[in-house]
Design a protein around this motif. Structure first.
Motif, short mmCIF file in Angstrom:
data_model
loop_
_atom_site.label_atom_id
_atom_site.label_comp_id
_atom_site.label_asym_id
_atom_site.label_seq_id
_atom_site.Cartn_x
_atom_site.Cartn_y
_atom_site.Cartn_z
N GLN A 293 0.82 -1.21 0.00
CA GLN A 293 0.00 0.00 0.00
C GLN A 293 0.85 1.26 0.00
OE1 GLN A 293 -2.62 0.17 3.36
NE2 GLN A 293 -3.31 2.25 2.92
N VAL A 294 2.04 1.19 0.58
CA VAL A 294 2.91 2.37 0.68
C VAL A 294 3.44 2.79 -0.68
CG1 VAL A 294 5.00 3.29 1.72
CG2 VAL A 294 3.47 1.85 3.08
N PRO A 295 4.10 1.93 -1.47
CA PRO A 295 4.58 2.39 -2.79
C PRO A 295 3.45 2.69 -3.76
CG PRO A 295 4.97 0.05 -2.54
CD PRO A 295 4.52 0.54 -1.20
N MET A 296 2.28 2.08 -3.56
CA MET A 296 1.15 2.39 -4.42
C MET A 296 0.51 3.72 -4.06
SD MET A 296 0.92 -0.03 -6.67
CE MET A 296 -0.73 0.14 -7.31
N ALA A 297 0.84 4.27 -2.89
CA ALA A 297 0.32 5.57 -2.44
C ALA A 297 -1.20 5.56 -2.33
CB ALA A 297 0.79 6.70 -3.36
N HIS A 298 -1.72 4.51 -1.72
CA HIS A 298 -3.16 4.40 -1.49
C HIS A 298 -3.46 4.64 -0.02
CE1 HIS A 298 -3.57 1.65 -5.26
NE2 HIS A 298 -3.72 2.91 -5.56
N GLN A 299 -4.47 5.42 0.25
CA GLN A 299 -4.88 5.63 1.63
C GLN A 299 -5.72 4.48 2.17
OE1 GLN A 299 -6.84 9.48 1.63
NE2 GLN A 299 -4.92 10.55 1.99
N ASP A 300 -6.42 3.80 1.31
CA ASP A 300 -7.27 2.69 1.71
C ASP A 300 -6.68 1.39 1.15
OD1 ASP A 300 -9.25 0.97 2.46
OD2 ASP A 300 -10.90 2.15 1.66
N PRO A 301 -6.47 0.38 1.98
CA PRO A 301 -5.91 -0.88 1.45
C PRO A 301 -6.82 -1.56 0.45
CG PRO A 301 -6.58 -1.13 3.75
CD PRO A 301 -6.65 0.33 3.45
N SER A 302 -8.12 -1.32 0.52
CA SER A 302 -9.02 -1.94 -0.46
C SER A 302 -8.75 -1.41 -1.86
CB SER A 302 -10.48 -1.68 -0.07
OG SER A 302 -10.76 -0.29 -0.05
N THR A 303 -8.25 -0.18 -1.96
CA THR A 303 -7.89 0.35 -3.27
C THR A 303 -6.68 -0.38 -3.83
OG1 THR A 303 -8.68 2.51 -2.52
CG2 THR A 303 -7.36 2.46 -4.54
N THR A 304 -5.75 -0.75 -2.98
CA THR A 304 -4.58 -1.52 -3.44
C THR A 304 -4.99 -2.90 -3.93
OG1 THR A 304 -3.26 -0.34 -1.78
CG2 THR A 304 -2.28 -2.29 -2.78
N GLN A 305 -5.98 -3.49 -3.28
CA GLN A 305 -6.41 -4.83 -3.69
C GLN A 305 -7.06 -4.84 -5.06
OE1 GLN A 305 -8.82 -5.60 -0.13
NE2 GLN A 305 -7.39 -7.22 0.43
N VAL A 306 -7.51 -3.69 -5.54
CA VAL A 306 -8.09 -3.64 -6.89
C VAL A 306 -7.01 -3.84 -7.95
CG1 VAL A 306 -9.36 -2.16 -8.49
CG2 VAL A 306 -9.93 -2.13 -6.07
N SER A 307 -5.77 -3.51 -7.63
CA SER A 307 -4.69 -3.53 -8.62
C SER A 307 -4.09 -4.91 -8.83
CB SER A 307 -3.59 -2.54 -8.21
OG SER A 307 -4.11 -1.24 -8.04
N TYR A 308 -4.46 -5.91 -8.05
CA TYR A 308 -3.88 -7.25 -8.22
C TYR A 308 -4.90 -8.29 -7.81
CZ TYR A 308 -3.15 -7.64 -3.16
OH TYR A 308 -3.33 -7.71 -1.80
N ARG A 309 -4.61 -9.53 -8.16
CA ARG A 309 -5.42 -10.68 -7.79
C ARG A 309 -4.49 -11.77 -7.26
NH1 ARG A 309 -8.31 -7.21 -8.58
NH2 ARG A 309 -10.27 -7.09 -9.76
N PRO A 310 -4.97 -12.60 -6.35
CA PRO A 310 -4.13 -13.72 -5.88
C PRO A 310 -3.81 -14.66 -7.03
CG PRO A 310 -5.98 -13.36 -4.38
CD PRO A 310 -6.23 -12.51 -5.59
N SER A 311 -2.55 -14.95 -7.22
CA SER A 311 -2.12 -15.81 -8.32
C SER A 311 -2.43 -17.26 -8.01
CB SER A 311 -0.62 -15.63 -8.57
OG SER A 311 0.11 -15.99 -7.42
N HIS A 312 -2.40 -18.10 -9.04
CA HIS A 312 -2.68 -19.52 -8.87
C HIS A 312 -1.67 -20.22 -7.95
CE1 HIS A 312 -5.98 -19.31 -11.58
NE2 HIS A 312 -5.25 -19.06 -12.66
N PRO A 313 -0.36 -19.95 -8.06
CA PRO A 313 0.56 -20.59 -7.11
C PRO A 313 0.26 -20.23 -5.65
CG PRO A 313 1.78 -19.75 -9.00
CD PRO A 313 0.37 -19.24 -9.13
N ARG A 314 -0.11 -19.00 -5.38
CA ARG A 314 -0.43 -18.61 -4.01
C ARG A 314 -1.70 -19.30 -3.53
NH1 ARG A 314 -0.71 -12.35 -3.54
NH2 ARG A 314 -0.99 -12.93 -1.36
N ARG A 315 -2.66 -19.47 -4.41
CA ARG A 315 -3.89 -20.17 -4.03
C ARG A 315 -3.61 -21.64 -3.72
NH1 ARG A 315 -7.90 -17.95 -8.84
NH2 ARG A 315 -7.68 -15.72 -8.39
N MET A 316 -2.81 -22.28 -4.58
CA MET A 316 -2.50 -23.69 -4.35
C MET A 316 -1.67 -23.86 -3.08
SD MET A 316 -4.13 -25.26 -6.55
CE MET A 316 -3.46 -26.84 -6.01
N GLU A 317 -0.79 -22.92 -2.79
CA GLU A 317 -0.01 -22.99 -1.55
C GLU A 317 -0.92 -22.92 -0.33
OE1 GLU A 317 3.66 -20.56 0.65
OE2 GLU A 317 2.94 -19.98 -1.35
#
Length: 412
Positions: A293-317
């Motif tokens: 959230q810091v390098p993305m300069a977002h005040q709300d963490p939910s805004t940062t979550q819009v910019s990415y999705r959990p990848s398949h390797p992370r889901r399988m892990e």
């Protein structure tokens, strides 16, 4: 609606000749018609905005409508279509943000052989910096010339001349407000900024003092070369569409393939896609949300979550971690997770009570023991399932069976 559109002054300005192709295209494609089988050139978002505005206009002019005996003209809230949410199915299937570029595509764009196709100078530095730092296009265009600041930060590794190591931290304007924030950069990212600064000093010496300082403190890092009174000191950036044009002409010079070896659509490479790619790659690398959230300069963490999705390797892990922790046998009992130390302890416990007892094999004969055998000092060691020990005498006579823990001396 079609007839009202044909009565507009813009349409009347067209040639009255029915053979005019321009008039025909406007009439059949740009104007709504019941006979047209194709879709209207109005996006769902545009449709929502038009109907919402149409509802707000009578509400604001309610007094005027009342004076003109049209107080009953209104639109209900239920008449406004719901806001069209973006279909996120492709993002879920791909395991990344829909606007983020695949990692393989990003690596191809960052390849030095492809970057060398960009003209040296502002064009290459701007495109390369956009891919590296993941800033908004507005922030990148308005980045100040003196944006690098060096601060003493205690980090691991040797510093300059024995001093504490220094990290480059550029000062960046935020497009969402007047606040500023500092973005930690890798030294290779800072080199792109210093390269652009040196390029401007060589190309536009009239913008700098003799010691290399800019004449204006508001000079931007990527000033437009357009000469005007407002841009006499390099304070005006390029237009918002310039970076997109640079990307389009650059991608026409080489082909990009995705992770499946298929051609990648160049239309998916646009300036804001680099920001989503920046967030997606760091999320895949395991950067926590509060840190990202810091390098993305977002005040709300939910805004940062819009910019990415959990990848398949992370889901399988995550699935494997849960599955290994909560396992059950056929009786419904929970199976505890075993560490290497637990496995070794199980082996030790299983070996208690089954220590092999030696027996002497008949000379020159094979024992054929099905339960395990070994030779110790020339004698055959066998272990029976009942715990009995079998041994052959030195003279090869009949074997003598005896229980574990017994001995000839005690039997006598």
């Amino acid at each position: 609606m079609t007839h009202r559109a044909r009565d507009t002054s813009d349409y009347q300005l067209l040639n009255d000749n029915d053979n005019d192709p321009v008039r025909q295209i406007v009439a059949e494609r740009l104007l709504p018609s019941r006979r047209s089988a194709g879709p209207l050139l109005v996006t769902p978002v545009r449709h929502y905005e038009l109907v919402k505005t149409l509802r707000e206009v009578p509400e604001r002019g309610r007094a005027w409508l009342t004076d003109n005996h049209a107080a009953d003209v209104h639109l209900l809230e239920m008449d406004v279509p719901p806001y069209p949410e973006k279909d996120d199915t492709a993002s879920v299937l791909e395991g990344r943000s829909q606007d983020a570029l695949p990692e393989l595509v990003f690596l191809q764009l960052m390849d030095e052989r492809h970057l060398a196709l960009l003209p040296a100078g502002t064009r290459r530095n701007c495109v390369e910096l956009a891919m590296r730092v993941g800033r908004r296009p507005w922030e990148l265009r308005h980045l100040e010339f003196d944006c690098l600041q060096w601060h003493d930060i205690d980090v691991e590794g040797p510093g300059r001349d024995g001093a504490p190591p220094v990290l480059p931290l550029p000062r960046v304007l935020d497009a969402k407000g007047p606040r500023r924030h500092k973005l930690p950069l890798h030294p290779s990212d800072a080199q792109v900024i210093t390269r652009q600064q040196d390029h401007l000093r060589r190309q536009s010496p009239h913008l700098f003092h003799e010691d290399g300082r800019p004449r204006s403190t508001s000079m931007v890092l990527f000033p437009t070369p357009r000469r005007s009174r407002a841009n006499a000191l390099g304070e005006r950036p390029y237009d918002s569409s310039t970076i997109g044009y640079w990307l389009q002409t650059w991608l026409d010079q080489f082909a990009v393939t995705d992770e499946h070896g298929k051609p990648f659509d160049p239309a998916r490479v646009f300036p804001y896609a680099f920001r989503h790619t920046y967030a997606q790659l760091r999320a895949d690398a395991g950067v926590p949300l509060d840190i990202l959230q810091v390098p993305m300069a977002h005040q709300d963490p939910s805004t940062t979550q819009v910019s990415y999705r959990p990848s398949h390797p992370r889901r399988m892990e995550a699935v494997r971690a849960i599955a290994s922790k909560y396992q059950f046998d056929l009786t419904g009992g929970r199976i505890r997770a075993h560490t290497p130390d637990d496995d070794m302890a199980d082996r030790v416990r299983a070996g208690v009570g089954s220590v092999p007892v030696p027996c002497v094999a008949r000379p020159g004969a094979s024992s054929g023991c099905p339960f395990g055998e070994d030779r110790v000092d020339g004698r055959l060691v066998q272990t029976l399932p009942s715990g009995q020990n079998r041994r052959y005498g030195d003279d090869g006579e009949e074997p003598v069976a005896e229980r574990q823990g017994s001995s000839p001396g005690l039997a006598a």
